[in-house]
Scaffold this active site. Structure first.
Site, PDB file in Angstrom:
ATOM      1  CB  SER A   1      79.052  68.403  26.070  1.00  0.00           C
ATOM      2  OG  SER A   1      79.701  67.286  26.801  1.00  0.00           O
TER       3      SER A   1
ATOM      4  CB  SER B   1      76.492  73.156  24.126  1.00  0.00           C
ATOM      5  OG  SER B   1      76.017  73.715  25.464  1.00  0.00           O
TER       6      SER B   1
ATOM      7  CG  ASP C   1      74.993  70.004  22.522  1.00  0.00           C
ATOM      8  OD1 ASP C   1      75.564  69.753  23.533  1.00  0.00           O
ATOM      9  OD2 ASP C   1      74.549  71.071  22.291  1.00  0.00           O
TER      10      ASP C   1
END
Length: 197
Positions: free
Chosen positions: A75, A113, A115
């Site tokens: 991340s 991920s 993000d």
């Protein structure tokens, strides 16, 4: 570097963490600052890119050693700040450019991920404190002139990630876990001469 929330961060198989960078944008005789803060914890070594050079294949060693099994996750959190007068929809547009800076380093936002990117401006403080019963106004840069601020965001996020890597040293944790720092000698040999450093 490895302070606070950045302590456990790894990017591209190297010790990462917190990083910052900024740019000055000149607009019609005025100078505005665009800054970025990131916590970098993402990326595959093979994708790592520095200033357009796919560096990952050159950096197979030193390898990360992981003795403790864990799910493959990554991340990045990025915060963009500016003193330029921009409206809320323009700040959203700046935040949406942050992932382009991540992509410049070889971060492609894979399945696992997580993000997060946000952006804010410190301009127009008076508008937020406007008294009731009066028309309030706020300054803003026209949408047609916003491209240099997009450039600044992308460059800042890219550099902040690289700064998070450069600021770190090797880290050894429990159970023999080891995360190497980005090799400074390799970095200097590859980029130092071209920059006169």
């Amino acid at each position: 570097g490895s302070v606070g929330g950045g302590t456990g961060m790894i990017a591209f198989g190297f010790k990462a963490g917190s990083g910052t960078a900024s740019r000055i944008v000149e607009w019609h005789g005025r100078r505005y600052t665009v800054g970025a803060f990131v916590q970098a914890n993402f990326g595959k070594r093979s994708n790592f890119t520095i200033r357009g050079l796919r560096a990952g294949p050159d950096l197979v060693e030193p390898a990360i050693r992981e003795s403790t099994p864990h799910a493959e996750k990554g991340s990045i959190i990025g915060v963009v700040a500016t003193d330029a007068p921009l409206l809320p929809h323009q700040m959203k547009r700046l935040a949406r450019r942050a992932p382009l800076g991540v992509a410049m380093t070889g971060g492609f936002g894979y399945h696992s991920s997580g993000d997060i990117f946000l952006a804010f401006s410190t301009a127009n403080r008076e508008a937020a404190l406007a008294p009731s019963g009066r028309i309030a106004s706020a300054d803003f840069i026209p949408d047609t002139d916003i491209d240099p601020f997009f450039d600044a965001v992308i460059e800042c996020v890219e550099e902040a990630i690289l700064n998070a890597l450069v600021a770190n040293d090797d880290m050894t944790g429990r159970d023999g876990n080891f995360v190497p720092a980005l090799p400074k000698a390799w970095l200097k040999g590859k980029f130092g001469a071209s920059q006169g450093k």
